[in-house]
Design an enzyme around this catalytic site. Structure first.
Site, mmCIF file in Angstrom:
data_model
loop_
_atom_site.group_PDB
_atom_site.id
_atom_site.type_symbol
_atom_site.label_atom_id
_atom_site.label_comp_id
_atom_site.label_asym_id
_atom_site.label_seq_id
_atom_site.Cartn_x
_atom_site.Cartn_y
_atom_site.Cartn_z
ATOM 1 C CG ASP A 1 32.460 25.128 20.407
ATOM 2 O OD1 ASP A 1 32.955 23.964 20.602
ATOM 3 O OD2 ASP A 1 32.033 25.831 21.245
ATOM 4 C CD GLU B 1 38.041 18.909 22.760
ATOM 5 O OE1 GLU B 1 37.290 18.617 23.427
ATOM 6 O OE2 GLU B 1 38.983 18.861 21.719
HETATM 7 O O1 TRH Z 1 35.880 28.054 27.283
HETATM 8 P P1 TRH Z 1 36.865 26.854 27.178
HETATM 9 O O2 TRH Z 1 35.773 26.612 28.624
HETATM 10 O O3 TRH Z 1 35.770 26.185 26.423
HETATM 11 C C1 TRH Z 1 34.467 24.845 26.427
HETATM 12 C C2 TRH Z 1 35.088 23.555 25.838
HETATM 13 O O4 TRH Z 1 35.882 23.302 25.025
HETATM 14 C C3 TRH Z 1 34.204 22.071 26.046
HETATM 15 O O5 TRH Z 1 34.506 21.457 26.069
HETATM 16 C C4 TRH Z 1 33.424 22.600 25.691
HETATM 17 O O6 TRH Z 1 32.060 21.642 25.236
HETATM 18 C C5 TRH Z 1 32.605 23.872 25.611
HETATM 19 O O7 TRH Z 1 33.386 25.158 25.248
HETATM 20 C C6 TRH Z 1 31.802 24.750 24.617
HETATM 21 O O8 TRH Z 1 37.803 25.837 27.619
HETATM 22 P P2 TRH Z 1 39.040 25.853 26.004
HETATM 23 O O9 TRH Z 1 38.363 24.646 25.442
HETATM 24 O O10 TRH Z 1 39.933 25.740 27.473
HETATM 25 O O11 TRH Z 1 38.990 26.778 25.199
HETATM 26 C C7 TRH Z 1 39.501 28.246 25.860
HETATM 27 C C8 TRH Z 1 40.432 28.750 24.709
HETATM 28 O O12 TRH Z 1 40.626 30.217 25.045
HETATM 29 C C9 TRH Z 1 41.417 27.698 24.757
HETATM 30 O O13 TRH Z 1 41.898 27.950 22.836
HETATM 31 C C10 TRH Z 1 42.982 29.422 24.753
HETATM 32 C C11 TRH Z 1 41.867 30.240 24.590
HETATM 33 N N1 TRH Z 1 42.549 31.210 25.284
HETATM 34 C C12 TRH Z 1 43.063 32.648 25.543
HETATM 35 O O14 TRH Z 1 42.789 32.324 23.788
HETATM 36 N N2 TRH Z 1 43.400 33.324 25.926
HETATM 37 C C13 TRH Z 1 43.383 33.297 27.332
HETATM 38 O O15 TRH Z 1 43.429 33.949 28.158
HETATM 39 C C14 TRH Z 1 42.304 32.075 28.115
HETATM 40 C C15 TRH Z 1 42.625 32.434 29.335
HETATM 41 C C16 TRH Z 1 42.182 31.037 27.444
#
Ligand code: TRH
Length: 371
Positions: free
Chosen positions: A15, A267
């Site tokens: 989010d 996402e």
């Molecule tokens: O963290 P998520 O599992 O978020 C999820 C999804 O958005 C899902 O659709 C939603 O319903 C749920 O949350 C509530 O995965 P996502 O979307 O990939 O978000 C991770 C964020 O973290 C992304 O912006 C990349 C960031 N990130 C970093 O900044 N540093 C890191 O080391 C890693 C591994 C990720």
């Protein structure tokens, strides 16, 4: 123009990951004044370490970041356009003020990403409101009939010019010659041991980079309960596993560009891996009654649509196995048979998606059309 984006951190980082990226792009590329209201600043601080998790208000990358506390402050001026991210429910007092504003306000509900066909029919539909404010659904997506995907204008050029060497050195990563560099970001995953076995016993060495997160317990379990600290490596057969600290969001992008293969989730990382244009694997956010599997299949149908049948099957089977439907070890070995074709496909897919307007541009255009 002044825009407000509201984000409630429900779970994980998706989010805030999406809204933070969008807010920054609207400021940098469209010259908007953007306020980002976040209820959990600690989550933003993981993605943007400059964040002061205690501050009620702060400027970060040109974005006016405001803590969205349960006590809504009085006297907050309503913006020209209001984005309610993922149906997070705006503060009641703000909704009332929207209805009373002299100039018209546009209110958009930014939805979660899905490749399902119904999205095209629901994108940009109006949602009539009791306070008379114009509200619409805004769906990101993979086709021109949707709102598109987040993509900064220079993203692909930056990726193409990217040289991984110095960055990996800064992270303390020294891949062995000829090793396949893999990034791993996933939820707890029962298919992990089978994949790690396959990597450990493969003819080609692999170097797996896992930023700290929910998958760590499974990795440590496979290592026989050994604790891994950020920076530390373990070697098992042909597989080297290295734990990384959780990276700032821009560094995470760089990690995706630096690896030969990216396992992503949710996402935002899922979209960023597509822009990284490397072969990838998606751990979809699990939902009740397995409804996420429809979403997974819908994306796969699009993603492999133009591939030869055997290559498409190898990709589909591996993604399904990773999401609990199949034997991950066998699926990985089959997938590798088509490795050069998967590499080419990742490049073609990114190029094809890039022909579509990006989400920030689509939002701005939607607002202009509405005016
Ligand atoms: O963290 P998520 O599992 O978020 C999820 C999804 O958005 C899902 O659709 C939603 O319903 C749920 O949350 C509530 O995965 P996502 O979307 O990939 O978000 C991770 C964020 O973290 C992304 O912006 C990349 C960031 N990130 C970093 O900044 N540093 C890191 O080391 C890693 C591994 C990720």
């Amino acid at each position: 123009m002044h825009w407000d984006i509201f984000c409630r951190v429900v779970d994980n980082y998706g989010d805030i990951g999406v809204t933070w990226r969008l807010a920054r792009q609207l400021v940098a590329e469209h010259g908007l004044r953007v306020r980002l209201w976040v209820d959990e600043l600690a989550a933003l601080a993981r993605l943007c370490p400059e964040t002061d998790a205690q501050a009620a208000r702060q400027m970060l990358c040109g974005v006016d970041v405001c803590h969205w506390s349960p006590l809504w402050p009085g006297g907050v001026a309503v913006a020209d356009l209001v984005i309610e991210a993922f149906a997070c429910e705006l503060p009641e007092a703000y909704v009332t003020a929207m209805g009373q504003r002299a100039q018209p306000v546009l209110w958009l509900n930014l939805e979660y990403l899905s490749g399902e066909a119904w999205v095209e029919g629901c994108h940009a539909l109006p949602s009539p409101q009791a306070n008379g404010v114009a509200k619409f659904f805004f769906f990101p997506g993979f086709t021109p009939a949707t709102g598109g995907l987040l993509r900064e204008t220079d993203l692909l050029a930056r990726r193409q010019a990217w040289q991984a060497g110095e960055f990996l050195q800064r992270l303390g990563v020294q891949p062995a010659l000829g090793a396949r560099l893999i990034s791993l970001f996933a939820y707890e995953n029962a298919a992990l041991p089978a994949w790690l076995e396959a990597l450990a016993q493969a003819p080609q060495p692999s170097h797996l980079l896992a930023p700290e997160g929910r998958i760590l317990g499974d990795v440590q379990g496979w290592l026989g309960g050994q604790t891994l600290l950020p920076g530390e490596c373990r070697q098992v057969g042909q597989l080297r596993i290295q734990l990384l600290p959780f990276l700032a969001q821009d560094d995470y992008d760089r990690l995706l560009w630096s690896c030969d293969f990216n396992a992503v989730r949710g996402e935002d990382s899922f979209v960023r891996a597509q822009w990284a244009a490397r072969p990838m694997l998606w751990h979809i956010y699990p939902q009740a009654e397995d409804v996420h599997l429809d979403k997974l299949e819908a994306f796969l149908d699009r993603y492999v649509a133009h591939l030869p049948v055997v290559q498409a099957e190898s990709l589909r089977n591996m993604w399904l196995a990773w999401n609990g439907r199949g034997d991950m070890r066998q699926a990985w070995e089959d997938y590798l048979r088509y490795w050069p074709a998967h590499r080419q496909h990742a490049l073609d897919w990114a190029a094809q998606l890039a022909r579509q307007d990006d989400l920030a541009a689509a939002l701005v255009q939607f607002y202009r059309n509405w005016l």
